[in-house]
Design an enzyme around this catalytic site. Structure first.
Site, PDB file in Angstrom:
ATOM      1  N   ARG A  41      33.643  -7.045 -45.087  1.00 28.15           N
ATOM      2  CA  ARG A  41      32.945  -5.804 -45.118  1.00 28.15           C
ATOM      3  C   ARG A  41      31.506  -6.335 -44.676  1.00 28.15           C
ATOM      4  O   ARG A  41      30.208  -5.652 -44.186  1.00 28.15           O
ATOM      5  CB  ARG A  41      32.952  -5.009 -46.086  1.00 28.15           C
ATOM      6  CG  ARG A  41      31.698  -3.803 -46.162  1.00 28.15           C
ATOM      7  CD  ARG A  41      32.218  -2.242 -46.796  1.00 28.15           C
ATOM      8  NE  ARG A  41      32.805  -2.714 -47.909  1.00 28.15           N
ATOM      9  CZ  ARG A  41      32.421  -3.133 -49.127  1.00 28.15           C
ATOM     10  NH1 ARG A  41      31.184  -3.542 -49.381  1.00 28.15           N
ATOM     11  NH2 ARG A  41      33.165  -3.142 -50.172  1.00 28.15           N
ATOM     12  N   TYR A  93      23.095  12.052 -25.681  1.00 31.65           N
ATOM     13  CA  TYR A  93      24.494  12.016 -25.767  1.00 31.65           C
ATOM     14  C   TYR A  93      25.128  12.986 -26.575  1.00 31.65           C
ATOM     15  O   TYR A  93      24.511  13.231 -27.792  1.00 31.65           O
ATOM     16  CB  TYR A  93      24.890  10.644 -26.108  1.00 31.65           C
ATOM     17  CG  TYR A  93      26.339  10.228 -26.489  1.00 31.65           C
ATOM     18  CD1 TYR A  93      27.154  10.331 -25.190  1.00 31.65           C
ATOM     19  CD2 TYR A  93      27.028  10.222 -27.539  1.00 31.65           C
ATOM     20  CE1 TYR A  93      28.270   9.911 -25.401  1.00 31.65           C
ATOM     21  CE2 TYR A  93      28.416   9.894 -27.837  1.00 31.65           C
ATOM     22  CZ  TYR A  93      29.149   9.995 -26.805  1.00 31.65           C
ATOM     23  OH  TYR A  93      30.476   9.605 -26.828  1.00 31.65           O
ATOM     24  N   ASP A 165      18.588   4.071 -27.252  1.00 30.85           N
ATOM     25  CA  ASP A 165      19.779   3.890 -26.936  1.00 30.85           C
ATOM     26  C   ASP A 165      19.944   3.274 -25.698  1.00 30.85           C
ATOM     27  O   ASP A 165      19.691   3.993 -24.550  1.00 30.85           O
ATOM     28  CB  ASP A 165      20.635   5.383 -27.029  1.00 30.85           C
ATOM     29  CG  ASP A 165      22.091   5.164 -26.882  1.00 30.85           C
ATOM     30  OD1 ASP A 165      22.609   4.346 -26.029  1.00 30.85           O
ATOM     31  OD2 ASP A 165      22.669   6.041 -27.271  1.00 30.85           O
ATOM     32  N   LYS A 190      31.184   0.574 -24.027  1.00 29.01           N
ATOM     33  CA  LYS A 190      30.725   0.622 -22.646  1.00 29.01           C
ATOM     34  C   LYS A 190      30.527  -0.521 -21.963  1.00 29.01           C
ATOM     35  O   LYS A 190      31.378  -1.466 -21.909  1.00 29.01           O
ATOM     36  CB  LYS A 190      29.604   1.633 -22.433  1.00 29.01           C
ATOM     37  CG  LYS A 190      29.765   2.681 -23.396  1.00 29.01           C
ATOM     38  CD  LYS A 190      30.695   3.956 -23.350  1.00 29.01           C
ATOM     39  CE  LYS A 190      30.930   4.786 -24.311  1.00 29.01           C
ATOM     40  NZ  LYS A 190      29.886   5.794 -24.671  1.00 29.01           N
TER      41      LYS A 190
END
Ligand code: PLP
Length: 378
Positions: A41, A93, A165, A190
């Site tokens: 983690r 978005y 972004d 993406k």
């Protein structure tokens, strides 16, 4: 860099492809002695190599790889306190809009949704002394272009940090940190991964102190990405530059084809000289990317016929993969927004969004030509 970072760096066997460290924990060599990793983690060599490569590509001091693009956006928001103001694009978005609204509703910070391209609206918002200004350019799905350098400079003057972004372009085509941004956010789902088989995200920080804060918080909240996903994403990232180059060449041809088609009312693609974002995009991007949208002349039945007639394109949400996708924002990606808000930002029921892939140009053009003919029937 994308192709070579970490290649043949394996210290055990000189493996050319970096090994996948599929482990949750790392053994201590002895009392207070380990080899730099304790628990996945917190850190993992596979995920760290992806983070390091992304930081280099974006020109940042450090990066954190997260479990999704939304986790990446949320990681940047974790730096805020109650009553801090976030200025976000009015057409951001959908998932980002939902996250901002939900956290605002719980009074974790305040949000102002603003048209960043509207000089007066931006000035009004900045007078409220925001802590963070969020930019998405080009916007989804209308491909509106925002001047990153201008907005980041004005945000800095008022004491705000800027996060961009960069999902729609990737570092291959736009590097926001060089334009003054403090943070770059990616949905690596993406273009970065590019093969539509991983959901992931990343935040790249310009300053090492900010990168450290993000790393600490991602470990506290447990939003770091899985090593296997990082391995696949690094594999995809290797071919980012040639993929994007080929895809945007395809997109340019398709934008030109659509622009002259009698059944198309408008094309939104900054690569077209007639596009309102063309000048800024030419200055701040090194290419126009492979996302575009267009308005079909006709009603929703024409839209239905179009999206059901395509064969090379696939009707699906998401973008940036090797395969071409078609989406209808009003009923898919932006349905949650509501008709009223969609109208306010200019997303019509006849708007169709395309993510252009790596297929042969002739196949894509023939598919669109046939689907447009099908849309026209009746
Ligand atoms: C997809 C996307 C996100 C969210 O990323 P996920 O990986 O789906 O969580 C954020 N911003 C933009 C611009 C996106 O396209």
């Amino acid at each position: 860099m994308a192709a070579s970072n970490g290649v043949a760096a394996d210290r055990a066997f000189k493996a050319v492809a970096p090994p996948l460290y599929l482990t949750s924990t790392f053994a201590f060599e002895g009392y207070e002695r380990n080899l730099g990793h304790e628990y996945t983690r917190t850190s993992n060599p596979t995920r760290d190599l992806l983070a390091e490569t992304l930081a280099k590509l974006e020109g940042g001091a450090g990066a954190v790889v997260t479990s999704s693009g939304m986790a990446a956006v949320d990681l940047v928001l974790s730096t805020l306190r109650p009553r801090d103001l976030v200025v976000a694009p009015h057409d951001c978005y959908g998932g980002t809009q939902r996250l901002l609204a939900a956290r605002c509703d719980r009074e974790q910070f305040d949000v102002a949704f603003v048209d960043l391209g509207d000089e007066a609206a931006l000035a009004t918002a900045l007078r409220r002394k925001p802590k963070l200004v969020l930019i998405e350019t080009p916007s989804n799905p209308l491909m509106r272009v925002i001047d990153i350098r201008a907005v980041a400079e004005r945000a800095r003057e008022t004491g705000a940090k800027t996060a961009v972004d960069n999902t729609f372009l990737s570092p291959a085509l736009q590097q926001p940190i060089a334009l003054g941004a403090d943070f770059v956010i990616h949905s690596t789902t993406k273009y970065i991964n590019g093969h539509s088989d991983v959901v992931g995200g990343a935040v790249i920080a310009a300053a090492s102190a900010d990168a450290e804060v993000l790393r600490t918080w991602a470990n506290i909240a447990g939003t770091t990405g899985a090593p296997f996903d990082a391995h696949l994403t690094l594999r995809g990232l290797r071919t980012l530059f040639p993929r994007v180059e080929y895809q945007q060449a395809n997109a340019m041809i398709i934008a030109g084809f659509l622009a002259q088609h009698p059944l198309v009312a408008a094309v939104h693609y900054p690569g077209l000289e007639t596009d309102p974002g063309h000048a800024i995009a030419s200055a701040q991007q090194s290419g126009f990317g492979a996302m575009l949208s267009f308005e079909l002349k006709g009603d929703v039945d024409a839209v239905r016929r179009f999206v059901e007639a395509v064969e090379v394109f696939t009707l699906a949400e998401s973008l940036g993969g090797v395969e071409s996708l078609v989406a209808h924002p009003a009923t898919m990606t932006h349905s949650g927004m509501g008709a009223e808000s969609r109208r306010a930002v200019g997303i019509t029921d006849s708007l169709i969004r395309l993510s252009i892939g790596l297929e042969a140009q002739a196949d894509l053009l023939a598919d669109l030509d046939r689907a447009l003919a099908a849309a026209e029937v009746r």
